[in-house]
Scaffold this motif. Structure first.
Motif, PDB file in Angstrom:
ATOM      1  N   LYS A  34       0.831  -1.192   0.000  1.00  0.00           N
ATOM      2  CA  LYS A  34       0.000   0.000   0.000  1.00  0.00           C
ATOM      3  C   LYS A  34       0.871   1.249   0.000  1.00  0.00           C
ATOM      4  CE  LYS A  34      -4.312  -1.616   2.060  1.00  0.00           C
ATOM      5  NZ  LYS A  34      -5.390  -1.246   3.009  1.00  0.00           N
ATOM      6  N   GLU A  35       0.248   2.373  -0.349  1.00  0.00           N
ATOM      7  CA  GLU A  35       0.938   3.650  -0.254  1.00  0.00           C
ATOM      8  C   GLU A  35       1.103   4.028   1.209  1.00  0.00           C
ATOM      9  OE1 GLU A  35       2.279   5.302  -2.807  1.00  0.00           O
ATOM     10  OE2 GLU A  35       1.582   3.632  -4.063  1.00  0.00           O
ATOM     11  N   PHE A  36       2.127   4.819   1.505  1.00  0.00           N
ATOM     12  CA  PHE A  36       2.433   5.089   2.907  1.00  0.00           C
ATOM     13  C   PHE A  36       1.370   5.940   3.596  1.00  0.00           C
ATOM     14  CE2 PHE A  36       4.919   6.719   6.522  1.00  0.00           C
ATOM     15  CZ  PHE A  36       5.421   5.524   6.998  1.00  0.00           C
ATOM     16  N   ASP A  37       0.607   6.711   2.833  1.00  0.00           N
ATOM     17  CA  ASP A  37      -0.432   7.530   3.455  1.00  0.00           C
ATOM     18  C   ASP A  37      -1.753   6.778   3.605  1.00  0.00           C
ATOM     19  OD1 ASP A  37      -1.122   7.399   0.811  1.00  0.00           O
ATOM     20  OD2 ASP A  37      -1.244   9.572   0.490  1.00  0.00           O
ATOM     21  N   GLU A  38      -1.757   5.478   3.281  1.00  0.00           N
ATOM     22  CA  GLU A  38      -2.945   4.646   3.455  1.00  0.00           C
ATOM     23  C   GLU A  38      -2.851   3.872   4.773  1.00  0.00           C
ATOM     24  OE1 GLU A  38      -4.389   3.462  -0.981  1.00  0.00           O
ATOM     25  OE2 GLU A  38      -2.646   2.373  -0.237  1.00  0.00           O
TER      26      GLU A  38
END
Length: 428
Positions: A34-38
């Protein structure tokens, strides 16, 4: 249960290549990336510790993760983890600290740990004595960019007085030439058009994976093999940062005569004062550096040359700074990466006196950044109207796309899908 993982990288291109490799390892182990801001089940922070800001940034990121998902497992690895494992373990929210020898055993450790603190409270530390770190783990970055950073060397046997990298990365050690060529084949199959060779002390390539106790080959032999290798697809290679004393005449001449190695060097200087270079325990003096630049420009007048400089080193006087400025001003270079000196624990420089006041360090940084702006503008304008080969990248932003010429001039153009990941002739 299918768990998700998100990565965040601090620091150098080598860290980015290793993070990319760790991501592929965990995906192969069944994790969803996943993306780090998720929101994710596991967050991995691959740290740097070159500056104090990197340490502070690590703490801030952990706090943000806690707000996003207080039940997540937080793993810290990288240079900061190796240098200060106890300090990191004390950060609220950190569950696992992996030192240099354990970084690439991440999947195994995650199978053994569950979210929340380790038994007895606090984070679990899996580190080791840096002297015991051996072996070489190849890695490369693959994302939506057409340029890929390929790690071919790790560690450093130099003892510069300001640097903690040998304590964080261990002895100099390298991949084999065949291992590098195999990775290039994989990247070619993935459609990569440009590979940047990277390492902690890249020019020291050739020391074996046994912790550098043997030397199997040399950096020149590596690039010679790459230049003659017939991997279809990879059209361009770059050499990342290389020490001036290891940038030999034969390396420069090979690049000058190659159609695959780009006319672009990044050569650390750190200071234009021989007195300060001595205090830094660098393995060259300014005359050697000037000779390297002169030979490059003699053979490749169009070549881009980047320079690392540190300002505010202990004992650096106004006269030393003036000497550095004049030296850089007169050199035929293209841009500077300017670093403000910061004290690092367990380095000789941290005990040196007198320390330069922080406001003076900042002012010197500003002076050299202004010089860098002028140098890059002059270099770019000198090539205006010339036709160079430009590799355009995938990203589209506001209808525009970006790419870099062979000699590292940034180009912007209206987005055209047919130019993505292609090397095209472009009038600058």
């Amino acid at each position: 249960m299918n768990r998700s993982v998100a990565f965040h990288t601090l620091g150098c291109k080598l860290n980015y290549s290793e993070t990319s490799a760790l991501g592929r390892m965990l995906e192969a182990d069944g994790f969803t990336k996943k993306e780090f801001d998720e929101v994710a089940d596991v967050y991995v922070i691959n740290t740097c510790s070159v500056t104090e800001n990197a340490d502070k940034e690590c703490r801030q990121i952990v706090r943000r993760i806690q707000k996003r998902n207080p039940d997540a497992t937080v793993v810290i690895t990288g240079c900061y983890a190796q240098l200060k494992p106890q300090e990191i373990a004390a950060i609220e929210g950190v569950d696992l600290v992996l030192g240099a020898a354990e970084k690439f055993n991440l999947a195994t450790h995650l199978r053994e740990i569950t979210a929340g603190p380790a038994d007895g409270g606090g984070a679990r530390i899996c580190s080791c004595d840096i002297e015991d770190v051996g072996g070489f783990h190849s890695s490369y970055s693959v994302n939506d960019r057409t340029r890929t950073f390929l790690k071919v060397q790790d560690g450093c046997d130099y003892n510069c007085s300001f640097c903690t990298i040998p304590l964080a990365r261990g002895h100099s050690r390298s991949d084999s030439i065949q291992g590098v060529l195999n990775n290039i084949e994989e990247l070619a199959a993935a459609g990569v058009k440009e590979v940047v060779l990277t390492g902690i002390n890249l020019g020291d390539f050739g020391k074996g994976a046994d912790g550098g106790r043997t030397r199997d080959t040399s950096f020149y032999e590596l690039i010679q093999a790459i230049d003659s290798h017939a991997a279809a697809g990879v059209e361009r290679f770059r050499i990342s940062s290389i020490e001036p004393n290891l940038l030999t005449d034969e390396v420069i001449r090979l690049v000058a005569g190659s159609k695959r190695f780009m006319p672009h060097f990044h050569i650390p200087l750190q200071s234009g004062s021989d007195r300060i270079l001595g205090l830094m325990r660098r393995r060259y003096r300014r005359d050697l550096y000037a000779d390297r630049v002169a030979l490059i420009k003699q053979l490749m007048p169009h070549c881009c040359i980047g320079v690392d400089v540190i300002v505010g080193f202990p004992g650096e006087t106004d006269a030393d700074m003036d000497e550095t400025f004049r030296f850089l001003h007169d050199l035929d270079i293209s841009y500077l990466h300017v670093f403000t000196y910061s004290e690092r624990t367990n380095t000789l420089a941290a005990e040196m006196r007198p320390q330069v006041p922080m406001h003076v360090r900042n002012e010197r940084n500003k002076t050299l950044r202004n010089l860098s702006f002028q140098k890059m503008r002059y270099f770019t304008e000198a090539h205006t109207g010339a036709t160079r080969k430009v590799l355009f990248e995938h990203a589209e932003k506001n209808g525009m796309m970006e790419g870099y010429s062979d000699n590292y001039i940034k180009v912007q153009a209206p987005f055209r899908q047919e130019m993505v990941n292609r090397v095209v002739d472009w009038t600058l």
